[in-house]
Design an enzyme around this catalytic site. Sequence first.
Site, short mmCIF file in Angstrom:
data_model
loop_
_atom_site.label_atom_id
_atom_site.label_comp_id
_atom_site.label_asym_id
_atom_site.label_seq_id
_atom_site.Cartn_x
_atom_site.Cartn_y
_atom_site.Cartn_z
N ARG A 137 -9.40 -10.73 -20.84
CA ARG A 137 -9.74 -12.08 -21.32
C ARG A 137 -11.24 -12.29 -21.45
NH1 ARG A 137 -8.20 -15.86 -16.07
NH2 ARG A 137 -9.54 -14.83 -14.59
N TYR B 32 -9.10 -3.48 -11.00
CA TYR B 32 -8.74 -2.22 -10.34
C TYR B 32 -7.52 -1.57 -10.98
CZ TYR B 32 -11.40 -3.22 -6.01
OH TYR B 32 -12.37 -3.45 -5.08
N HIS C 153 -26.70 21.89 -0.30
CA HIS C 153 -26.81 22.36 -1.67
C HIS C 153 -25.84 23.50 -1.94
CE1 HIS C 153 -28.79 22.94 -5.50
NE2 HIS C 153 -28.86 24.24 -5.23
N CYS D 224 -1.55 1.67 -3.14
CA CYS D 224 -2.56 2.72 -2.92
C CYS D 224 -1.99 4.13 -2.85
CB CYS D 224 -3.31 2.48 -1.61
SG CYS D 224 -3.45 0.79 -1.08
N GLY E 162 -8.75 -6.28 -16.59
CA GLY E 162 -9.86 -5.32 -16.59
C GLY E 162 -10.30 -4.97 -15.18
N GLU F 196 -7.35 1.90 -13.17
CA GLU F 196 -6.71 3.06 -12.53
C GLU F 196 -5.54 3.56 -13.37
OE1 GLU F 196 -5.95 1.71 -8.52
OE2 GLU F 196 -8.01 2.17 -7.90
N ASP G 16 -3.40 -9.72 2.50
CA ASP G 16 -3.50 -10.31 1.16
C ASP G 16 -3.02 -11.75 1.10
OD1 ASP G 16 -4.41 -7.86 0.39
OD2 ASP G 16 -2.75 -7.40 -0.98
N GLU H 17 -25.65 15.49 -2.45
CA GLU H 17 -27.05 15.70 -2.10
C GLU H 17 -27.98 14.79 -2.91
OE1 GLU H 17 -29.00 19.47 -3.21
OE2 GLU H 17 -27.25 19.90 -4.46
N ALA I 39 12.78 -13.74 6.27
CA ALA I 39 12.64 -14.75 7.31
C ALA I 39 11.79 -15.89 6.79
CB ALA I 39 11.97 -14.14 8.53
N CYS J 255 0.83 -1.22 0.00
CA CYS J 255 0.00 0.00 0.00
C CYS J 255 0.85 1.26 0.00
CB CYS J 255 -0.93 -0.02 1.21
SG CYS J 255 -1.86 1.51 1.38
N LYS K 47 -0.04 5.40 -6.03
CA LYS K 47 -1.07 5.42 -7.10
C LYS K 47 -1.97 6.64 -6.96
CE LYS K 47 -4.82 4.20 -6.24
NZ LYS K 47 -5.29 2.84 -6.03
P1 NDP Z 1 -8.35 -7.62 -10.23
O1 NDP Z 1 -8.71 -8.88 -9.54
O2 NDP Z 1 -9.07 -6.37 -9.88
O3 NDP Z 1 -8.48 -7.80 -11.79
C1 NDP Z 1 -7.75 -8.77 -12.46
C2 NDP Z 1 -8.09 -8.71 -13.92
O4 NDP Z 1 -7.21 -9.55 -14.64
C3 NDP Z 1 -9.49 -9.18 -14.22
O5 NDP Z 1 -10.01 -8.45 -15.29
C4 NDP Z 1 -9.27 -10.64 -14.61
O6 NDP Z 1 -10.23 -11.10 -15.51
C5 NDP Z 1 -7.94 -10.57 -15.30
N1 NDP Z 1 -7.16 -11.80 -15.16
C6 NDP Z 1 -6.99 -12.56 -14.06
N2 NDP Z 1 -6.20 -13.60 -14.31
C7 NDP Z 1 -5.87 -13.54 -15.61
C8 NDP Z 1 -5.10 -14.34 -16.49
N3 NDP Z 1 -4.53 -15.45 -16.07
N4 NDP Z 1 -4.98 -13.95 -17.78
C9 NDP Z 1 -5.58 -12.82 -18.22
N5 NDP Z 1 -6.33 -12.03 -17.45
C10 NDP Z 1 -6.47 -12.38 -16.15
O7 NDP Z 1 -6.76 -7.49 -10.00
P2 NDP Z 1 -5.74 -6.28 -10.09
O8 NDP Z 1 -4.47 -6.89 -10.51
O9 NDP Z 1 -6.30 -5.14 -10.84
O10 NDP Z 1 -5.63 -5.84 -8.56
C11 NDP Z 1 -5.31 -6.80 -7.57
C12 NDP Z 1 -6.06 -6.55 -6.29
O11 NDP Z 1 -5.50 -5.44 -5.64
C13 NDP Z 1 -7.53 -6.19 -6.51
O12 NDP Z 1 -8.33 -7.32 -6.53
C14 NDP Z 1 -7.83 -5.31 -5.33
O13 NDP Z 1 -8.30 -6.11 -4.29
C15 NDP Z 1 -6.50 -4.70 -4.97
N6 NDP Z 1 -6.48 -3.29 -5.43
C16 NDP Z 1 -7.34 -2.41 -4.87
C17 NDP Z 1 -7.35 -1.10 -5.28
C18 NDP Z 1 -8.32 -0.15 -4.65
O14 NDP Z 1 -8.84 -0.45 -3.60
N7 NDP Z 1 -8.61 0.98 -5.29
C19 NDP Z 1 -6.45 -0.60 -6.30
C20 NDP Z 1 -5.59 -1.62 -6.86
C21 NDP Z 1 -5.62 -2.92 -6.42
P3 NDP Z 1 -11.59 -11.79 -15.00
O15 NDP Z 1 -12.50 -10.67 -14.57
O16 NDP Z 1 -12.07 -12.52 -16.19
O17 NDP Z 1 -11.20 -12.68 -13.86
#
Ligand code: NDP
Length: 448
Positions: A199, A178, A437, A48, A176, A182, A304, A442, A115, A43, A51
């Site tokens: 995918r 987070y 307002h 976070c 696709g 972002e 995590d 609101e 460790a 983070c 970013k």
């Molecule tokens: P996400 O789980 O959000 O998204 C992963 C994306 O990658 C999905 O679109 C998924 O597709 C695709 N994917 C997964 N595995 C494969 C693969 N083997 N080949 C191709 N595409 C794949 O993960 P992120 O990496 O964006 O972020 C990781 C985590 O970190 C998040 O889940 C979140 O919890 C945390 N995070 C939180 C943030 C926040 O709070 N603002 C900001 C950044 C990260 P499909 O949908 O089909 O599974």
Amino acid sequence: MAEHEYDLVTIGAGSGGVRASRAAAALGAKVAVAEEHQVGGTCVIRGCVPKKMLVYGAHFAEDLHDAGKFGWSVGECRFDWTVLRDNVLAEVQRLSGLYTQTLENHGVTLLEERARVTGPNEVTLASGRAISAKHILIATGARPHVPDCPGHEHGITSNEAFHLEALPRRVLIAGGGYIANEFAGIFHQFGAKVTIINRSDQLLRGYDESMRDRLLQISLMKGIDFRFNASFRGIEKLDDGALLVSMTGHDDLAVDCVMFATGRLPNTEGLGLAEVGVELGPRGEIRVDRFSKSRVDSIHAVGDVTDRVQLTPVAIREGQALAETLFGNNPTSVSYDAIPSAVFSHPPIAGVGMTESEARNTLGSIRVYQSDFRPMKNVLAGRTERSLYKMICEGDNGRIVGIHMIGPDAPEIMQAAAVAVKAGLTKADFDATVAIHPTMAEELVLLR
Ligand code: NDP
């Protein structure tokens, strides 16, 4: 003499590990934390915090563009990536120092080494020193998952994005979720041509469908490209340094940078966990009970690495709860209901509780209230971008089961709205509250 050198040895000084360690120390425990990299974890160091600072930096692109409509002449504007990058990295160092200080102030010993677990009550450092501990906490977080395709080594992950020498002109982001959405916003605002490939044909699975659709629509309008139902075939480095990406279902694409944002995997490799009897799940996650205890009574895990909810505030809660359980004579578990979350895309999305389709499937009878509006600032700036707020209520009693928003400051507004959802308030409670307002928030008390 005490039976063990420490009451608690934590591996990993990220959000969860630091909170558990300092809370345990405050409750009188003798605590050490082993960290091989830097105090702060994902983070603070590569997630976070940096970013969000890039998101702030990126916003200036539109604000400077719109300034003229508000009467400001700003002259020629130029963006220097290295200035922002270095300022962000310096701030990260400062914060890491503060985290270290917090540990020191609580009397926690910091062991700056890797460790591993060598027994139910023993941790061994890279230097060979073995330490005995009444309790061991694994808080080693997660790392980016990179799909295995030929040439994947030419790509980067969000870890490297904060350190880029120069801004790429053309960026392909895989995934696709987070991080993909972002960073698509960030790179796009800095002037890069961004293409997201995913995918499936769904962005941000888990968020409300209307918010996802609106983000896609706005992103397309801004000029971000999307290629859906595409899997990597390979990445080839060309003579001019460009990367040629081939994928299923679409033409090849030449870019300057490929960034993988395809999920994150728990960091459990090489920690000796299975050897001492800790149970791991299929993604390598540590299986724990609701008090964050693994199958071995003296070994615990938070954050995590347990792959429960990969969010910093959740890891912090789990760390605090563990300290209370182990040293506060107060067994505490974390409630995972109604966890609010946000995507810092451009514009951001925020949500709490059930999506509309989840609510329909689980509750049957629901009422949905929606406001689709153009924020005042966008109207004056001549931007067509519209915000969307949605409230989902249980049909018979009006209890709010979900709130979802996309638009400027949605995460800031959501934090307060989430209290209402967590507390089980109803639509009538919102109606009874007088609006402030003019604000965007609101809309939440004026929904019809
Ligand atoms: P996400 O789980 O959000 O998204 C992963 C994306 O990658 C999905 O679109 C998924 O597709 C695709 N994917 C997964 N595995 C494969 C693969 N083997 N080949 C191709 N595409 C794949 O993960 P992120 O990496 O964006 O972020 C990781 C985590 O970190 C998040 O889940 C979140 O919890 C945390 N995070 C939180 C943030 C926040 O709070 N603002 C900001 C950044 C990260 P499909 O949908 O089909 O599974």
